[in-house]
Scaffold this motif. Structure first.
Motif, PDB file in Angstrom:
ATOM      1  N   SER A 108       1.952   1.521  25.415  1.00 50.08           N
ATOM      2  CA  SER A 108       0.627   1.838  25.957  1.00 50.08           C
ATOM      3  C   SER A 108       0.260   3.308  25.764  1.00 50.08           C
ATOM      4  O   SER A 108      -0.907   3.635  25.613  1.00 50.08           O
ATOM      5  N   LYS A 109       1.252   4.212  25.747  1.00 55.42           N
ATOM      6  CA  LYS A 109       0.958   5.646  25.581  1.00 55.42           C
ATOM      7  C   LYS A 109       1.711   6.285  24.421  1.00 55.42           C
ATOM      8  O   LYS A 109       1.505   7.451  24.120  1.00 55.42           O
ATOM      9  N   THR A 110       2.631   5.546  23.796  1.00 57.09           N
ATOM     10  CA  THR A 110       3.446   6.118  22.731  1.00 57.09           C
ATOM     11  C   THR A 110       3.632   5.113  21.600  1.00 57.09           C
ATOM     12  O   THR A 110       3.496   3.905  21.809  1.00 57.09           O
ATOM     13  N   CYS A 123       2.412  10.458  20.750  1.00 61.77           N
ATOM     14  CA  CYS A 123       1.940  10.267  22.125  1.00 61.77           C
ATOM     15  C   CYS A 123       0.420  10.355  22.181  1.00 61.77           C
ATOM     16  O   CYS A 123      -0.201  11.070  21.404  1.00 61.77           O
ATOM     17  N   ARG A 124      -0.155   9.617  23.129  1.00 59.24           N
ATOM     18  CA  ARG A 124      -1.592   9.725  23.385  1.00 59.24           C
ATOM     19  C   ARG A 124      -1.810   9.614  24.888  1.00 59.24           C
ATOM     20  O   ARG A 124      -1.026   9.008  25.599  1.00 59.24           O
ATOM     21  N   LYS A 125      -2.916  10.195  25.350  1.00 58.86           N
ATOM     22  CA  LYS A 125      -3.196  10.210  26.789  1.00 58.86           C
ATOM     23  C   LYS A 125      -3.765   8.894  27.279  1.00 58.86           C
ATOM     24  O   LYS A 125      -3.496   8.457  28.376  1.00 58.86           O
ATOM     25  N   ASP A 126      -4.578   8.236  26.436  1.00 57.42           N
ATOM     26  CA  ASP A 126      -5.272   7.019  26.848  1.00 57.42           C
ATOM     27  C   ASP A 126      -4.855   5.873  25.933  1.00 57.42           C
ATOM     28  O   ASP A 126      -4.858   6.019  24.714  1.00 57.42           O
ATOM     29  N   GLU A 127      -4.533   4.745  26.522  1.00 56.16           N
ATOM     30  CA  GLU A 127      -4.064   3.588  25.758  1.00 56.16           C
ATOM     31  C   GLU A 127      -5.030   3.185  24.648  1.00 56.16           C
ATOM     32  O   GLU A 127      -4.620   2.776  23.568  1.00 56.16           O
ATOM     33  N   ASN A 128      -6.326   3.308  24.893  1.00 54.23           N
ATOM     34  CA  ASN A 128      -7.314   2.824  23.929  1.00 54.23           C
ATOM     35  C   ASN A 128      -7.785   3.870  22.930  1.00 54.23           C
ATOM     36  O   ASN A 128      -8.611   3.586  22.077  1.00 54.23           O
ATOM     37  N   LYS A 129      -7.281   5.092  23.034  1.00 52.29           N
ATOM     38  CA  LYS A 129      -7.677   6.150  22.098  1.00 52.29           C
ATOM     39  C   LYS A 129      -6.667   6.189  20.956  1.00 52.29           C
ATOM     40  O   LYS A 129      -5.627   6.842  21.045  1.00 52.29           O
ATOM     41  N   THR A 158      -3.643   8.585  16.699  1.00 53.24           N
ATOM     42  CA  THR A 158      -2.398   7.845  16.477  1.00 53.24           C
ATOM     43  C   THR A 158      -2.412   7.228  15.077  1.00 53.24           C
ATOM     44  O   THR A 158      -1.452   7.367  14.318  1.00 53.24           O
ATOM     45  N   ASP A 207      11.521   5.626  22.462  1.00 53.63           N
ATOM     46  CA  ASP A 207      10.600   4.842  21.613  1.00 53.63           C
ATOM     47  C   ASP A 207      10.995   4.898  20.136  1.00 53.63           C
ATOM     48  O   ASP A 207      10.908   3.907  19.431  1.00 53.63           O
TER      49      ASP A 207
END
Length: 142
Positions: A12-14, A34-40, A44, A125
């Motif tokens: 969801s975040k990585t 890594c990302r802050k928001d699952e849908n962004k 990525t 991960d």
């Protein structure tokens, strides 16, 4: 020289990333995106595309987190959607690979190697991506 295969552990975040050696025998950890928001997913996907070019990847193996009873749950559906998007963006074949227990196995490996708890999160991960890719590589050699 043969092209490499990329393994991805999509969370969801990585996203854990691994690539095969040029002969397709072993999987090596590359990084965790890594990302802050699952849908962004724009950054990525852009990073994955950079790694595909850098390692001359010809195929992607994406972990499919099925439930223990083999059902496809919400996480697995999200992985399948991510795989379709990667296929559209890169034009590469995306193979879905059953990843049940790879994160548990990755965590155990890190513990056995005395990696400190706060450092484990950084690596779990990518180690899971290594297990996903190695499982696939082993299966195509049999």
């Amino acid at each position: 020289m043969s092209k490499r295969i990329m393994g991805l552990d999509y969370g969801s975040k990585t996203v854990g990333v691994a690539v095969s050696d040029p002969l397709g025998l072993t999987a090596q950890a590359v990084e965790t995106i890594c990302r802050k928001d699952e849908n962004k997913l724009r950054k990525t996907c852009a990073r994955i595309e950079e790694l595909i070019a850098e390692y001359e990847v010809e195929k992607i193996v994406l972990g499919l987190p099925k439930h223990m009873n083999n059902d496809i749950g919400n996480r697995a559906k999200k992985s399948m959607e991510f795989g379709q998007m990667l296929n559209r963006r890169t034009g590469l074949e995306v193979v879905l690979w059953d990843e049940r227990l790879t994160t548990v196995e990755a965590e155990r490996t890190l513990i056995e190697n005395n990696v400190r708890r706060e450092d484990r999160k950084k690596y779990v991960d990518q180690i899971a991506a290594v297990f996903i890719l190695q499982g696939y590589l082993d299966s195509i050699r049999d």
